[in-house]
Each structure stands twice: as C-alpha cells, then as structure tokens.
Design a protein around this motif. Structure first.
Motif, PDB file in Angstrom:
ATOM      1  N   THR A   1       0.478  -0.981   0.450  1.00 46.95           N
ATOM      2  CA  THR A   1       0.063  -0.357  -0.629  1.00 46.95           C
ATOM      3  C   THR A   1       0.601   1.082   0.277  1.00 46.95           C
ATOM      4  O   THR A   1       1.179   2.102  -0.545  1.00 46.95           O
ATOM      5  N   ARG A   2       1.964   1.350   0.614  1.00 48.17           N
ATOM      6  CA  ARG A   2       2.327   2.769   0.853  1.00 48.17           C
ATOM      7  C   ARG A   2       3.596   2.751  -0.679  1.00 48.17           C
ATOM      8  O   ARG A   2       3.353   3.627  -0.779  1.00 48.17           O
ATOM      9  N   ALA A   3       3.826   1.868  -0.721  1.00 40.66           N
ATOM     10  CA  ALA A   3       4.824   1.631  -2.357  1.00 40.66           C
ATOM     11  C   ALA A   3       3.441   2.304  -3.861  1.00 40.66           C
ATOM     12  O   ALA A   3       3.660   3.120  -4.685  1.00 40.66           O
ATOM     13  N   ALA A   4       2.336   1.705  -3.254  1.00 45.77           N
ATOM     14  CA  ALA A   4       1.584   2.414  -4.372  1.00 45.77           C
ATOM     15  C   ALA A   4       1.270   3.717  -4.000  1.00 45.77           C
ATOM     16  O   ALA A   4       1.153   4.819  -5.427  1.00 45.77           O
ATOM     17  N   HIS A   5       1.181   4.201  -2.979  1.00 42.42           N
ATOM     18  CA  HIS A   5       0.653   5.536  -3.121  1.00 42.42           C
ATOM     19  C   HIS A   5       2.058   5.659  -3.071  1.00 42.42           C
ATOM     20  O   HIS A   5       1.982   7.990  -3.636  1.00 42.42           O
TER      21      HIS A   5
END
Length: 369
Positions: A255-259
C-alpha cells in the motif's frame, strides 16, 4: 477508455513521469475500458516489451545449438518475404496468381517456456521487409478476439493483404477456437499471407521430441504443409542465472509503495478477480493503459479454472507491457492448484507463473529499503 478515478492533482499535470503528491493510486477494478475494433487492428504489432528486439539482440544459450540455428533460419525466412506481392492482391485485380513458392510459407517455433520464442517471432516481424501496416502480430487470444469483433469475413478481408501474420502462444487446448483460426489461416494462405506461430511444449512432454509440433500440425488440419517446425531447446531465460523472485511483501509495504509510485494501481486481489469476470479479455490490454506498476494485496490461490484463465490473460498483457507487479499474500507459484497444474491448461498456468515471477522481480525497487 473510461474509468471512475478521482481528478488528478495539479502536480499530475507535470507529465506522466512526474511524481504525484498526495494522489490516490489508480484502481484496475474501477476501470471499464471500451475498445473499438479499429484499435484491435491497429495494435496488432509487437507489444512494448518486444518493440526493440531484433535477431542480433537475441542471446542464444551456448549449450543449445538449436537457438542460433533458429536465428539463421528465421533471418532467411524474413528476407524471402520481401519479394513478389501476395497472390491475393494479384487475384484482386483479375490477373493470374503467381506460381506457388517452393518450400513452406510458414514457420512454427516449437519449444518450452522462456527459450525466447516471442523474442524471435517479434524479430521476424521487425526483419520482414514490408511496411508495418502489411504485417500483423498478435497472440492467439487476440486473433480470436479480432474475429469476434470484426466477424470472420471482415477479418479475412482485413488481413488478406498482409505480407506476414505472426501468432504468438497458439492455443492447442481449445478445439473450437483452434478450428476457427485454422479456417482463417487457410483463407489467408490462399491470399499469399506468410505465417509464423509459437506455442509451448507441455511441461510433462519436454524432451519427447516434437510432441508440440506434431500436436500443432494436427490441430491446424490441412495447413500442415505450409509450416516448417523449428525446434528451440533450452531453459527458461527468465530464471537462467537469476535470483529467485522476492517473497511477497506485507499489505502495508504494498500500500505504501502504491501511494509513493506515480501511475501505480492498488487493488485487493479478490476484488480484481471479480472485476476481470466483468471485462472481456480483449480489453485487458486497455485495462493496463498508462500504468507504471500494479500493486496487489491479499494474493491467494485462484478459486476456479475460469478465474485462473482470465488471470493468465491479464498476466500476459502486463508482461507484454513491462508493468511490474508488487504483491502481498501467497507467492505466485502457489496461485494455481495441483489439479490445474496437471490439467489441460497447465502450459498457460506455468507461463503465467514464469511471467509474474519476472514482473515481481522487476517490482523490487518500488519498496523502500
């Protein structure tokens, strides 16, 4: 293509490669692309991953003499396609059709996973001395989708003026579609179109001579005489001398990488599988338009064969477009059950595992160390 995404932030206007501050990731599950038939025809060219490949960029395995031999044969085959106009064009103007060329007007690349068959097929397309609009390149699935969109007769009319048709991943496990494509190819051969195709030897049949070639030639019925089988031996180059794919990440890391990644999508794996059932596979390429990365949470074994086959098509389109895949959940080699991996569609599942593993390796840089 339409998708219900939030309006881009001001920083998004800087360009597709610019960082997007405080922008929510895209969602594949929110996209409902509509692909007109003319786009299907226009996109019958080697996909981005194979746009720059050539025969001289193919790196043969020194242990496999069949690989450099394939380059030699295909180079000569391409050179031979730059001569007279097709028989179909001459008949169109009422003139006598030229004498049939000696030797096969088609070639079939027979081999296992990752030996570079698609690289060689795309190189053949690039090396053939004809304008791009006189050459067509697509997977078996994309070709059947084209027939579905245009109708059989219009597909024949659209492709009959071509110098070359390349068909990647010819499917030997769908009798109905195989007969349909066999009929289409028969009509195209009559018009003077040269053919080239690839398919995968089943994992359990590797080393058993020309099993896949014999199967291919039997399934395409009367076209056998038009194809020269060309065996390409070797191991999967995607894993040759490379480290294993990274293990799945946590939901939080994905999730952090996607954002943090401009142009990334973020979807829960079960929701994405449900959405794929609502989108025709011919639109899966458009589903991935402008994506820089695909981020998936909660990857789990697929529940049934229909779902698994849709996932295979998506994996192919992501691989063609070089879109890295970052995921949490189970490793990609546990997506398909033992029953699936030992069944009639196993070659598709092994191909998907191989390609998703390569894309997972490409995605490692998205996670902050």
């Amino acid at each position: 293509m339409s998708s219900s995404q939030p309006s881009p932030s001001k920083s998004a206007a800087q360009g597709p490669g610019s960082p997007i501050a405080d922008a929510a990731p895209l969602s594949l599950s929110a996209r409902e692309p509509h692909v007109p038939a003319d786009r299907l025809v226009a996109e019958m060219v080697p996909p981005p991953r194979f746009d720059s490949v050539r025969f001289d960029t193919y790196i043969p395995d020194p242990k496999q003499p069949s690989q450099p031999e394939a380059v030699r044969v295909l180079s000569a085959f391409a050179a031979g396609l730059g001569s007279a106009p097709s028989a179909g064009k001459r008949r169109w103007f009422g003139k006598k059709a030229p004498a049939k060329a000696t030797g096969p007007r088609g070639v079939y690349l027979d081999g296992g996973y990752g030996v570079g068959k698609t690289h060689l097929l795309a190189s053949l397309w690039h090396a053939t001395p004809a304008e791009p609009q006189l050459k067509a390149f697509g997977t078996f699935v994309e070709l059947t989708n084209l027939v579905g969109a245009l109708g059989f007769q219009q597909t024949v009319a659209t492709l009959s003026g071509h110098r070359l048709l390349c068909i990647d991943e010819f499917e030997l496990d769908d009798p109905g579609d195989t007969v349909l494509v066999s009929s289409l190819l028969s009509r195209l051969v009559e018009s003077g179109v040269a053919l080239a195709a690839t398919s995968n030897t089943l994992p359990g049949k590797l080393g058993e001579g020309r099993f896949a070639a014999a199967d291919f030639l039997r399934e395409i019925q009367g076209l056998s005489a038009h194809f020269r089988p060309l065996r390409i031996d070797g191991e999967d180059y995607r894993h040759r001398g490379l480290p294993e794919a990274p293990p799945p990440y946590t939901d939080e890391q994905v999730t952090r990488a996607a954002h943090a990644t401009a142009g990334a999508s973020l979807d829960a794996f079960p929701e994405l599988l449900d959405h794929l059932a609502k989108v025709h596979p011919s639109r899966y390429g458009a589903l991935t338009d402008d994506l820089r990365a695909v981020c998936l949470t909660g990857v789990a074994p697929v529940p049934d064969q229909s779902t698994a086959l849709r996932l295979v098509v998506l994996a192919d389109r992501l691989y063609d477009r070089e879109v890295p895949v970052l995921a949490s959940g189970v490793p990609f080699d546990r997506l398909f059950s033992d029953e699936m991996l030992n069944g009639g569609y196993r070659k598709k599942y092994f191909r998907a595992i191989s390609r998703l593993t390569a894309l997972a390796r490409d995605a490692k840089g998205l996670v902050a160390q």
